[in-house]
Design a protein around this motif. Structure first.
Motif, mmCIF file in Angstrom:
data_model
loop_
_atom_site.group_PDB
_atom_site.id
_atom_site.type_symbol
_atom_site.label_atom_id
_atom_site.label_comp_id
_atom_site.label_asym_id
_atom_site.label_seq_id
_atom_site.Cartn_x
_atom_site.Cartn_y
_atom_site.Cartn_z
ATOM 1 N N LYS A 174 -13.640 60.033 -63.015
ATOM 2 C CA LYS A 174 -14.847 60.372 -63.836
ATOM 3 C C LYS A 174 -15.125 61.602 -64.423
ATOM 4 O O LYS A 174 -14.630 62.674 -63.650
ATOM 5 C CB LYS A 174 -15.846 59.509 -63.463
ATOM 6 N N ALA A 175 -15.559 61.969 -65.608
ATOM 7 C CA ALA A 175 -15.804 63.472 -65.732
ATOM 8 C C ALA A 175 -16.659 64.357 -64.742
ATOM 9 O O ALA A 175 -16.145 65.414 -64.531
ATOM 10 C CB ALA A 175 -16.758 63.372 -67.126
ATOM 11 N N GLU A 176 -17.524 63.714 -64.160
ATOM 12 C CA GLU A 176 -18.277 64.318 -63.196
ATOM 13 C C GLU A 176 -17.455 64.701 -61.833
ATOM 14 O O GLU A 176 -17.949 65.486 -60.892
ATOM 15 C CB GLU A 176 -19.528 63.539 -62.639
ATOM 16 N N ASP A 177 -16.311 64.037 -61.935
ATOM 17 C CA ASP A 177 -15.473 64.239 -60.522
ATOM 18 C C ASP A 177 -14.696 65.760 -60.760
ATOM 19 O O ASP A 177 -13.658 65.825 -60.028
ATOM 20 C CB ASP A 177 -14.583 63.160 -60.310
ATOM 21 N N TRP A 178 -14.766 66.115 -61.975
ATOM 22 C CA TRP A 178 -13.807 67.502 -62.280
ATOM 23 C C TRP A 178 -15.142 68.749 -62.434
ATOM 24 O O TRP A 178 -16.056 68.758 -62.884
ATOM 25 C CB TRP A 178 -13.328 67.244 -63.550
ATOM 26 N N GLN A 179 -14.226 69.903 -61.861
ATOM 27 C CA GLN A 179 -15.168 71.094 -61.822
ATOM 28 C C GLN A 179 -14.323 72.066 -62.613
ATOM 29 O O GLN A 179 -13.170 72.494 -62.391
ATOM 30 C CB GLN A 179 -15.554 71.775 -60.559
ATOM 31 N N TYR A 180 -15.196 72.627 -63.768
ATOM 32 C CA TYR A 180 -14.535 73.559 -64.625
ATOM 33 C C TYR A 180 -14.581 75.051 -63.932
ATOM 34 O O TYR A 180 -15.583 75.434 -63.452
ATOM 35 C CB TYR A 180 -15.278 73.615 -66.223
ATOM 36 N N PHE A 181 -13.558 75.584 -64.253
ATOM 37 C CA PHE A 181 -13.464 77.016 -63.764
ATOM 38 C C PHE A 181 -13.233 77.910 -65.367
ATOM 39 O O PHE A 181 -12.479 77.590 -65.850
ATOM 40 C CB PHE A 181 -12.266 77.364 -62.951
ATOM 41 N N PRO A 182 -13.977 79.023 -65.154
ATOM 42 C CA PRO A 182 -13.880 79.862 -66.614
ATOM 43 C C PRO A 182 -12.628 80.522 -66.762
ATOM 44 O O PRO A 182 -11.713 80.891 -65.801
ATOM 45 C CB PRO A 182 -14.968 80.792 -66.342
ATOM 46 N N ALA A 183 -12.371 80.853 -67.988
ATOM 47 C CA ALA A 183 -11.102 81.324 -68.369
ATOM 48 C C ALA A 183 -11.130 83.044 -67.839
ATOM 49 O O ALA A 183 -10.083 83.440 -68.042
ATOM 50 C CB ALA A 183 -10.974 81.391 -69.926
ATOM 51 N N GLU A 184 -12.116 83.585 -67.741
ATOM 52 C CA GLU A 184 -12.439 84.792 -67.757
ATOM 53 C C GLU A 184 -11.529 85.462 -66.391
ATOM 54 O O GLU A 184 -11.635 84.872 -65.350
ATOM 55 C CB GLU A 184 -13.892 85.462 -67.422
ATOM 56 N N GLY A 185 -10.866 86.391 -66.681
ATOM 57 C CA GLY A 185 -9.849 86.944 -65.872
ATOM 58 C C GLY A 185 -8.319 86.234 -65.487
ATOM 59 O O GLY A 185 -7.867 86.522 -64.489
ATOM 60 N N THR A 186 -8.290 85.210 -66.326
ATOM 61 C CA THR A 186 -7.138 84.296 -66.153
ATOM 62 C C THR A 186 -6.226 84.476 -67.635
ATOM 63 O O THR A 186 -6.959 84.790 -68.562
ATOM 64 C CB THR A 186 -7.467 83.005 -65.726
ATOM 65 N N HIS A 187 -5.320 83.718 -67.545
ATOM 66 C CA HIS A 187 -4.459 83.706 -68.644
ATOM 67 C C HIS A 187 -4.783 82.027 -69.183
ATOM 68 O O HIS A 187 -3.836 81.723 -70.263
ATOM 69 C CB HIS A 187 -2.948 83.809 -68.280
ATOM 70 N N TRP A 188 -5.625 81.388 -68.829
ATOM 71 C CA TRP A 188 -6.021 80.129 -69.242
ATOM 72 C C TRP A 188 -6.807 80.440 -70.554
ATOM 73 O O TRP A 188 -7.981 81.010 -70.333
ATOM 74 C CB TRP A 188 -6.778 79.206 -68.292
#
Length: 366
Positions: A174-188
């Protein structure tokens, strides 16, 4: 006590003891190869380990000195026996009493080295349980197959039921089973999302295969195996994170960057067979005959790349220093593991393993 019971008793004790996986004196040239003795004394007090490492009588291969990462190399054609022997030598810490998330490689449901061998997985689960691990979960997100079908093909759900393991299909989270990590400092461009079952575990075990990757990754070892912990889609979020990854010229850098989300307690690499060209599901297969184990994913991947190079592999993997390959270079920049060959100690316990370690040493120099 029967011989088999005695062997398992010793193996269980070894895995419970303090881990000696990271640390050993800086090596003067390339990487140092040590030979471990089967009857070496067990050490459980970190302070004692530090002192013992400086004594001339301490058997080599059991105690690693500060500043290096130990990679156990077992020359074998038997995945189950090789797994048990590698863990006996490594003595990984951080397992006993902790919940464990086990990440296999089910990009497809094909036989190893395309996907994790089921007998190896069973042996690894047994060893974790012998080490007094808490609840074990395992899961993946396939890249080229339907995940649930791939796991069914490999017999994962039956195996999980037999051992009381929680099997998770990441595509069904489910959506709550994922944690977002920010793009800052990456190439994502939008960052990435990582599976919470991995992040919530007390210890993460990454078991991967030895193979190349023809879709831009160049090689798929422990760093690349972590991609299966990241989302393609998050429910309610229409963005295709894997499409971005595989279409980006920065793919190899992005692979390293998502590894910042977690730290493995153990990496076990099945190199009994390898894909030295093509990959990840098919290609030129060789009998490479090796199992690797460590806690430093960069060190394990570097040694694995050395093995690929020794058998002859793609130009993208073969040219230049292994330390300048983009996955490795970016992982080093991010502080994910060893930064040069002098920080890697290859540990072996027999002459065949030592000979192989000596052969690959020249392939991993800067």
């Amino acid at each position: 006590m029967a011989p088999d019971d005695l062997q398992r008793y010793h193996r269980r004790d070894l895995l419970r003891l303090a881990g000696l996986a990271a640390g050993a004196a800086a090596l003067p040239v390339a990487c140092r190869t040590t030979t471990s003795t089967a009857d070496a004394p067990h050490l459980s007090d970190p302070a004692t380990e530090t002192v013992a490492a400086t004594t001339a009588t301490q058997p080599e291969g059991r105690v690693a000195r500060a500043g290096t990462s130990r990679v156990v190399l077992v020359k074998t054609d038997d995945r189950v026996a090789g797994t048990r022997k590698a863990l006996d030598l490594l003595q990984p810490d951080g397992i006993s009493g902790k919940t464990v998330f086990l990440k296999p490689n089910y990009n497809t449901g094909d036989p190893a080295p395309a996907a994790t061998d089921t007998a190896l997985l069973e042996a690894l689960i047994q060893e974790l349980q012998n080490a007094k691990a808490g609840q074990i979960s395992l899961g993946d997100r396939s890249g080229m197959a339907e995940t649930r079908q791939a796991m069914q093909t490999k017999g994962v759900f039956k195996l999980a039921e037999r051992y009381g393991v929680n099997a998770i299909v990441f595509d069904e989270l489910k959506a709550e089973d994922w944690q977002y990590f920010p793009a800052e400092g990456t190439h994502w461009s939008k960052g990435f999302a990582f599976a919470r079952p991995v992040l919530n575990a007390g210890a993460v075990v990454n078991t991967c295969c030895l193979k190349t990757h023809r879709f831009g990754g160049h090689f798929t070892l422990s760093l690349k195996n972590s991609v299966g912990m990241a989302a393609k889609y998050v429910p309610g979020d229409s963005y295709n994170y894997m499409n971005e990854l595989h279409s980006s010229p920065h793919q190899r850098l992005m692979i390293a960057e998502l590894n910042q989300a977690y730290k493995p307690a153990l990496v076990l690499l099945d190199g009994v067979e390898a894909l030295v060209n093509g990959g990840p599901e098919a290609g030129t297969k060789v009998k490479s005959g090796v199992i690797l184990a460590g806690t430093d994913r960069v060190a394990v991947d570097v040694v694995a790349i050395g093995i690929l190079r020794s058998f002859g592999t793609t130009e993208a993997i073969s040219r230049g220093s292994v330390w300048q390959l983009e996955q490795i270079r970016r992982a080093v920049e991010l502080g994910l593991g060893a930064s040069n060959q002098e920080q890697i100690e290859i540990v072996s316990a027999d002459s065949a393993s030592r000979i192989m370690a000596d052969q690959i040493r020249k392939y991993i120099v800067a």
